[in-house]
Scaffold this active site. Structure first.
Site, PDB file in Angstrom:
ATOM      1  N   HIS A 150       0.842  -1.196   0.000  1.00 17.92           N
ATOM      2  CA  HIS A 150       0.000   0.000   0.000  1.00 17.92           C
ATOM      3  C   HIS A 150       0.874   1.241   0.000  1.00 17.92           C
ATOM      4  CE1 HIS A 150       0.792  -0.564   4.391  1.00 17.92           C
ATOM      5  NE2 HIS A 150       0.835   0.754   4.406  1.00 17.92           N
ATOM      6  N   TYR A 261       9.338   1.746   9.986  1.00 16.00           N
ATOM      7  CA  TYR A 261       9.471   2.810   8.987  1.00 16.00           C
ATOM      8  C   TYR A 261      10.946   3.118   8.819  1.00 16.00           C
ATOM      9  CZ  TYR A 261       4.469   3.814   9.335  1.00 16.00           C
ATOM     10  OH  TYR A 261       3.113   3.732   9.321  1.00 16.00           O
ATOM     11  N   GLU A 271       8.074   1.388   4.378  1.00 15.44           N
ATOM     12  CA  GLU A 271       7.592   0.640   5.538  1.00 15.44           C
ATOM     13  C   GLU A 271       7.683  -0.848   5.208  1.00 15.44           C
ATOM     14  OE1 GLU A 271       3.287   0.866   6.222  1.00 15.44           O
ATOM     15  OE2 GLU A 271       3.586   0.524   8.359  1.00 15.44           O
TER      16      GLU A 271
HETATM   17  C1  M3P Z   1       0.124   2.861   8.438  1.00 18.78           C
HETATM   18  C2  M3P Z   1      -0.348   1.493   8.214  1.00 18.78           C
HETATM   19  C3  M3P Z   1      -0.295   7.480   9.848  1.00 18.78           C
HETATM   20  C4  M3P Z   1      -0.681   6.089   9.905  1.00 18.78           C
HETATM   21  C5  M3P Z   1      -0.003   5.116   9.348  1.00 18.78           C
HETATM   22  C6  M3P Z   1      -0.469   3.765   9.282  1.00 18.78           C
HETATM   23  C7  M3P Z   1       0.874   7.956   9.111  1.00 18.78           C
HETATM   24  O1  M3P Z   1       1.190   3.187   7.754  1.00 18.78           O
HETATM   25  O2  M3P Z   1       0.215   0.838   7.351  1.00 18.78           O
HETATM   26  O3  M3P Z   1      -1.290   1.047   8.905  1.00 18.78           O
HETATM   27  O4  M3P Z   1      -0.975   8.274  10.419  1.00 18.78           O
HETATM   28 FE    FE Z   2       1.519   1.930   6.066  1.00 21.76          FE
END
Ligand code: M3P
Ligand code: FE
Length: 314
Positions: A150, A261, A271
């Site tokens: 994603h 990350y 990620e």
């Molecule tokens: C993810 C995920 C933010 C949330 C990130 C969540 C940047 O990256 O893959 O669940 O608020």
């Molecule tokens: Fe993510």
């Protein structure tokens, strides 16, 4: 359900050699093509289409475009009509505008990001093939990422001016592209402002996500791993390669994902993401995270969010 999955991301890198080392030795991708302009195309071992990342040399990091794959050519035509009816201009790029890809529908998301839809990309098979496959190939490298899972895009948000591109994109993805919302983070009086939105076109907790910021950009692209143990090993690989880690292994509240990350050498955030979280079904109630729990929704263990996590992006 006509959009199937994320197809590829075209990102800009400032040092091609360093980027190739990173995406091969750390993420574990393989080069599958180089074009005459110097763009390099890579895929993960468990993907069957020709590539999922295109690296373009530039003097600035960031994302050029993001592309999703739809079921078939008829769906592409139908989506063009739907997108135009929503008031967004589109352009149908001819076959081979990108190597190994059929016709490609180009348009800008309400947030301004360049998005593409296509129905065909050359199928080269996974590294274990489709006949009596082994569970993993012998030549796994680095973290051995299975697939591009994603992306999270940053979208302009300015509540005082009534601008919330997170909400605009969410509406567009649901009403026009047929996604459904799985989770959201809301802030402000009565939780009226949608700060983050997670959307699925499959049975995964998210296939794309949007978070509000000062300007449009790319927060991260995410690669799938099997397990928490694979996340730990990915951290070891990053240490061995002196990769700049942004957030060491932890768990998200949102999506229940297990995560690290880290940055590529140009500063594009990546990620590694493990676990399918839960089965995302279209009739599932939307999960809402409230402002007081927003940090915990992102980093479940500490409940602490470093400001740079949402202000530093490409
Ligand atoms: C993810 C995920 C933010 C949330 C990130 C969540 C940047 O990256 O893959 O669940 O608020
Ligand atoms: Fe993510």
């Amino acid at each position: 359900m006509t959009v199937m999955r994320i197809g590829h991301v075209n990102i800009r890198v400032m040092d091609m050699e360093a980027a190739l080392k990173h995406y091969q030795n750390v993420v574990g991708m393989k080069i599958t093509h180089r074009d005459e302009q110097g763009n390099v195309y890579l895929k993960c071992w468990d993907e069957w289409n020709k590539y999922s990342v295109i690296l373009t040399l530039s003097d600035q990091a960031g994302m050029n475009h993001i592309a999703y794959k739809v079921n078939n050519e008829q769906d592409l035509d139908a989506l063009q009509k739907k997108i135009e009816a929503h008031g967004i201009q589109t352009e149908m790029l001819p076959e081979d505008t990108l190597p190994f890809v059929g016709r490609m529908l180009r348009f800008n998301l309400p947030s301004g990001h360049d998005m593409r839809l296509y129905a065909s990309k050359e199928c080269v098979g996974t590294d274990v093939g489709s006949t009596n496959p082994d569970p993993w190939p012998d030549d796994l490298r680095g973290a051995g990422a299975h697939w591009l899972d994603h992306a999270l895009l940053m979208c302009e948000m300015n509540p005082e001016k009534g601008i919330n591109k997170v909400a605009d994109n969410t509406r567009f993805f649901i009403e026009v592209l047929g996604f459904f919302q799985t989770e959201q983070i809301v802030v402000g009086p009565g939780g009226a402002i949608q700060l983050a939105s997670f959307l699925s076109c499959s049975s995964k907790p998210h296939d794309i996500a949007f978070v509000g910021g000062d300007r449009p950009g790319m927060h991260h692209l995410s690669f799938f791993l099997d397990s928490w143990h694979d996340i730990l090993k990915a951290g070891d690989v990053m240490a061995k390669n002196r990769t700049r880690i942004d957030v060491p292994p932890t768990r998200h509240g949102v999506t229940r994902g297990e995560t690290i990350y880290f940055f590529d050498p140009s500063g594009n955030r990546n990620e590694t993401f493990a676990g399918l979280g839960y089965q995302a079904q279209r009739d599932k109630p939307i999960i809402t995270w409230t402002e007081d729990q927003a940090a915990r929704s992102i980093f479940y263990h500490t409940g602490v969010l470093d400001e740079s996590f949402t202000t530093v992006y490409t």
